[in-house]
Design a protein around this motif. Structure first.
Motif, mmCIF file in Angstrom:
data_model
loop_
_atom_site.group_PDB
_atom_site.id
_atom_site.type_symbol
_atom_site.label_atom_id
_atom_site.label_comp_id
_atom_site.label_asym_id
_atom_site.label_seq_id
_atom_site.Cartn_x
_atom_site.Cartn_y
_atom_site.Cartn_z
ATOM 1 N N GLU A 158 0.850 -1.192 0.000
ATOM 2 C CA GLU A 158 0.000 0.000 0.000
ATOM 3 C C GLU A 158 0.888 1.245 0.000
ATOM 4 N N GLN A 159 1.883 1.196 0.886
ATOM 5 C CA GLN A 159 2.755 2.355 1.021
ATOM 6 C C GLN A 159 3.606 2.558 -0.223
ATOM 7 N N LEU A 160 4.143 1.467 -0.732
ATOM 8 C CA LEU A 160 4.954 1.577 -1.948
ATOM 9 C C LEU A 160 4.138 2.180 -3.088
ATOM 10 N N ALA A 161 2.889 1.741 -3.214
ATOM 11 C CA ALA A 161 2.032 2.263 -4.291
ATOM 12 C C ALA A 161 1.806 3.760 -4.109
ATOM 13 N N GLU A 162 1.532 4.183 -2.888
ATOM 14 C CA GLU A 162 1.263 5.606 -2.667
ATOM 15 C C GLU A 162 2.519 6.451 -2.896
ATOM 16 N N GLU A 163 3.650 5.930 -2.488
ATOM 17 C CA GLU A 163 4.904 6.665 -2.715
ATOM 18 C C GLU A 163 5.205 6.769 -4.202
ATOM 19 N N THR A 164 4.957 5.672 -4.913
ATOM 20 C CA THR A 164 5.208 5.670 -6.358
ATOM 21 C C THR A 164 4.284 6.667 -7.058
ATOM 22 N N LEU A 165 3.007 6.679 -6.662
ATOM 23 C CA LEU A 165 2.038 7.599 -7.264
ATOM 24 C C LEU A 165 2.400 9.057 -6.985
ATOM 25 N N ALA A 166 2.978 9.289 -5.791
ATOM 26 C CA ALA A 166 3.327 10.661 -5.422
ATOM 27 C C ALA A 166 4.333 11.260 -6.408
ATOM 28 N N THR A 167 5.165 10.405 -7.015
ATOM 29 C CA THR A 167 6.175 10.922 -7.944
ATOM 30 C C THR A 167 5.546 11.507 -9.200
ATOM 31 N N VAL A 168 4.282 11.169 -9.477
ATOM 32 C CA VAL A 168 3.610 11.781 -10.625
ATOM 33 C C VAL A 168 2.413 12.620 -10.162
ATOM 34 N N GLY A 169 2.381 12.880 -8.859
ATOM 35 C CA GLY A 169 1.359 13.776 -8.318
ATOM 36 C C GLY A 169 -0.059 13.231 -8.356
ATOM 37 N N HIS A 170 -0.200 11.882 -8.353
ATOM 38 C CA HIS A 170 -1.552 11.323 -8.368
ATOM 39 C C HIS A 170 -1.944 10.872 -6.969
ATOM 40 N N SER A 171 -3.165 11.176 -6.547
ATOM 41 C CA SER A 171 -3.588 10.676 -5.241
ATOM 42 C C SER A 171 -5.021 10.145 -5.231
ATOM 43 N N SER A 172 -5.851 10.581 -6.200
ATOM 44 C CA SER A 172 -7.230 10.102 -6.163
ATOM 45 C C SER A 172 -7.857 10.143 -7.548
ATOM 46 N N GLY A 173 -9.053 9.522 -7.649
ATOM 47 C CA GLY A 173 -9.760 9.492 -8.924
ATOM 48 C C GLY A 173 -9.125 8.490 -9.859
ATOM 49 N N ALA A 174 -9.555 8.518 -11.123
ATOM 50 C CA ALA A 174 -9.037 7.550 -12.087
ATOM 51 C C ALA A 174 -7.584 7.869 -12.426
ATOM 52 N N LEU A 175 -6.754 6.855 -12.395
ATOM 53 C CA LEU A 175 -5.346 6.999 -12.781
ATOM 54 C C LEU A 175 -5.273 6.986 -14.305
ATOM 55 N N THR A 176 -4.736 8.048 -14.894
ATOM 56 C CA THR A 176 -4.752 8.149 -16.351
ATOM 57 C C THR A 176 -3.625 7.338 -17.001
ATOM 58 N N HIS A 177 -3.806 7.013 -18.279
ATOM 59 C CA HIS A 177 -2.741 6.359 -19.039
ATOM 60 C C HIS A 177 -1.495 7.224 -19.030
ATOM 61 N N ARG A 178 -1.729 8.538 -19.103
ATOM 62 C CA ARG A 178 -0.621 9.486 -19.119
ATOM 63 C C ARG A 178 0.215 9.340 -17.839
ATOM 64 N N SER A 179 -0.463 9.265 -16.695
ATOM 65 C CA SER A 179 0.262 9.121 -15.426
ATOM 66 C C SER A 179 1.021 7.802 -15.376
ATOM 67 N N VAL A 180 0.405 6.740 -15.918
ATOM 68 C CA VAL A 180 1.073 5.434 -15.922
ATOM 69 C C VAL A 180 2.334 5.489 -16.777
ATOM 70 N N SER A 181 2.260 6.205 -17.928
ATOM 71 C CA SER A 181 3.442 6.368 -18.782
ATOM 72 C C SER A 181 4.530 7.132 -18.040
ATOM 73 N N LEU A 182 4.129 8.174 -17.314
ATOM 74 C CA LEU A 182 5.110 8.954 -16.557
ATOM 75 C C LEU A 182 5.769 8.117 -15.466
ATOM 76 N N LEU A 183 4.951 7.278 -14.816
ATOM 77 C CA LEU A 183 5.496 6.378 -13.792
ATOM 78 C C LEU A 183 6.558 5.475 -14.404
ATOM 79 N N ALA A 184 6.229 4.946 -15.577
ATOM 80 C CA ALA A 184 7.165 4.062 -16.269
ATOM 81 C C ALA A 184 8.460 4.817 -16.566
ATOM 82 N N GLU A 185 8.309 6.047 -17.067
ATOM 83 C CA GLU A 185 9.479 6.866 -17.391
ATOM 84 C C GLU A 185 10.363 7.070 -16.167
ATOM 85 N N ASN A 186 9.713 7.353 -15.029
ATOM 86 C CA ASN A 186 10.477 7.563 -13.797
ATOM 87 C C ASN A 186 11.292 6.335 -13.416
ATOM 88 N N LEU A 187 10.789 5.175 -13.816
ATOM 89 C CA LEU A 187 11.505 3.935 -13.502
ATOM 90 C C LEU A 187 12.476 3.555 -14.616
#
Ligand SMILES: [Zn+2]
Length: 479
Positions: A158-187
């Motif tokens: 749970e914590q890892l997911a929230e920390e990972t999401l924080a790197t793209v500024g997501h915290s609620s609502g539908a997670l966009t494809h765009r945010s998922v791409s950014l997450l991938a880029e960060n990794l």
């Protein structure tokens, strides 16, 4: 250097250089101050030389110490000798209780090759047999029971997911494809959609070139792709290695699924949403689903993660096929799930009277179906949603014990049934006049459950054609 397998290589390298120098064991021993038999033990990897002795040996043999310590075999023949010695030391061979063959110079090359080949095959078969259906069912059951003890909740993920999401500024609502791409880029990954993925793979990751290959979206906007991309990233984030057993394979699957769900429905926002709904006495899977833009099944499963630890209630979840068999189930509220003698629930038929079956065949799929069910273990309330795939109709049920129904929309349903399963008279025993008429004239042929008897994962990447994956990556990395 305590690893005995490294001692084997070291010993072979010393022997190799001794022979190059044209020395016998006794001659070299005399020069470095040990007896020949002592040196023989070292060359056979049975004794570790002190560093001072290693230095003397290096000096006498005219090679630097690091060269003696190299992990490489000095030549092809010696590589086979080392492989044989290591294989005979491994637990797999030891468990057979057979004698060991000294991997010495005097062993004819073809005998050596034959033995090494047999050891390789022995190891391959042992790895493959991990995935027998029985083993798989047992591992599945152990997994479910272990998760039940944790209330299906994994705080670290749970914590890892929230920390990972924080790197793209997501915290609620539908997670966009765009945010998922950014997450991938960060990794350090690029998501690439291709329509020629190996048939046996859901996604393929190219670690060298930092690419994650995914299938193209079949339903634009569906959450499946985001989930798949997140699962692929999770393998990396969680430091997964190729699984050594079916249980480990299952554990990894559980973790990547959990991580993806925790990204699509982050804990803080989800708990806030569900708690507010509970306060209004208006909890429902469908609202949660719509708020986070996921499938009904994903939302219901996610509620099993959070309900006990954060909403203070035991729950149950069922996915049942049109044949009445369980595909997936979880409970920590005492619902008496049907199980076989090993405790496995997959493939078991649920009571005909349960909403999971009763709701199948309903033509209205736009709303949830609510029902109270009296069982030998108490009364339960549940909300059931039905759907249809190419494989047929299915139902998703999410429920709670009677005392917790008051928090849910649909609590005021008039539907209430009695189920006494596993008692035969509940729904399994045929009416006596029908039995009389047909018992000697009927000869049905059982339908096999594809999900239980499907080929089970084995090999380096369980369930995936390793060769096909490599060919795919070869073709794509060139472009
Ligand atoms: Zn029944």
């Amino acid at each position: 250097m305590n690893d005995s397998s490294d001692l084997i290589t070291l010993g072979r390298r010393i022997r190799h250089h001794r022979k190059l120098n044209g020395l016998t064991l006794d001659q070299l021993g005399a020069r470095v101050g040990v007896v020949g038999s002592q040196l023989s033990l070292i060359e056979n990897g049975r004794r570790e030389p002190k560093l001072s002795l290693l230095q003397s040996l290096a000096t006498e043999l005219g090679v630097p110490v690091p060269d003696l310590l190299s992990a490489e075999a000095p030549d092809a023949r010696t590589a086979l000798e080392i492989e044989l010695a290591k294989a005979q030391q491994a637990p797999l061979y030891a468990s057979l209780g057979l004698p060991t063959v000294p991997a010495s110079r005097s062993l004819p090359l073809e005998t050596l090759e034959s033995l090494v080949g047999l050891h390789r095959e022995l190891r391959r078969r042992a790895t493959e047999s991990i995935a027998t259906p029985e083993e798989a069912r047992r591992a599945n059951t152990e997994n479910r029971l272990a998760m039940r003890l944790k209330n299906n909740y994994l705080p670290d993920l749970e914590q890892l997911a929230e920390e990972t999401l924080a790197t793209v500024g997501h915290s609620s609502g539908a997670l966009t494809h765009r945010s998922v791409s950014l997450l991938a880029e960060n990794l350090g990954f690029t998501l690439i959609y291709v329509d020629n993925l190996p048939h046996s793979a859901r996604s393929v990751t190219d670690l060298e070139n930092g690419r994650i290959y995914l299938p193209p979206a079949s339903i634009p906007g569906g959450h499946g792709l985001r989930s798949m991309a997140l699962q692929a990233m999770a393998h990396r984030l969680l430091g997964h290695q190729p699984p050594q057993s079916y249980a480990e394979f299952l554990q990894q699957r559980l973790e990547i699924n959990y991580f993806a769900a925790a990204c699509l429905m982050p804990r803080t926002a989800s708990v806030a949403f569900l708690s507010a709904a509970k306060q209004r006495k208006d909890l429902s899977v469908e609202d949660f689903r719509d708020a986070f833009g996921v499938t009904h099944e994903a939302a219901a499963l996610r509620m099993t993660n959070l309900a006990t630890s954060h909403l203070d209630m035991g729950v149950h979840f069922l996915r049942v096929g049109e044949d009445g068999a369980i595909y997936k189930a979880y409970e920590n509220d005492g619902l008496p799930l049907p199980a076989d003698v090993t405790g496995a629930v997959e493939g078991q038929l649920v009571c005909r009277k349960w909403a999971a079956r009763g709701a199948l065949g309903r033509t209205n799929r736009t709303t949830e179906f609510y029902q109270y069910t009296d069982t030998p273990a108490g009364t339960f309330w549940c909300a059931t949603q039905t759907g249809k795939t190419d494989a047929g109709e299915f139902s998703i049920s999410f429920g709670v014990p009677f005392s917790e129904a008051k928090w849910f929309r649909g609590r005021d349903t008039q539907g209430r049934v009695q189920s006494t399963c596993p008692d035969e008279s509940c729904c399994r025993k045929p009416a006596s006049e029908l039995a009389e008429r047909w018992s000697s004239a009927a000869w049905p042929s059982a339908k096999l459950h594809a999900h239980i008897l499907a080929p089970l994962p084995s090999g380096k990447f369980p369930g995936v054609d390793e060769n096909e994956v490599y060919q795919f990556l070869e073709a794509h990395s060139a472009s």
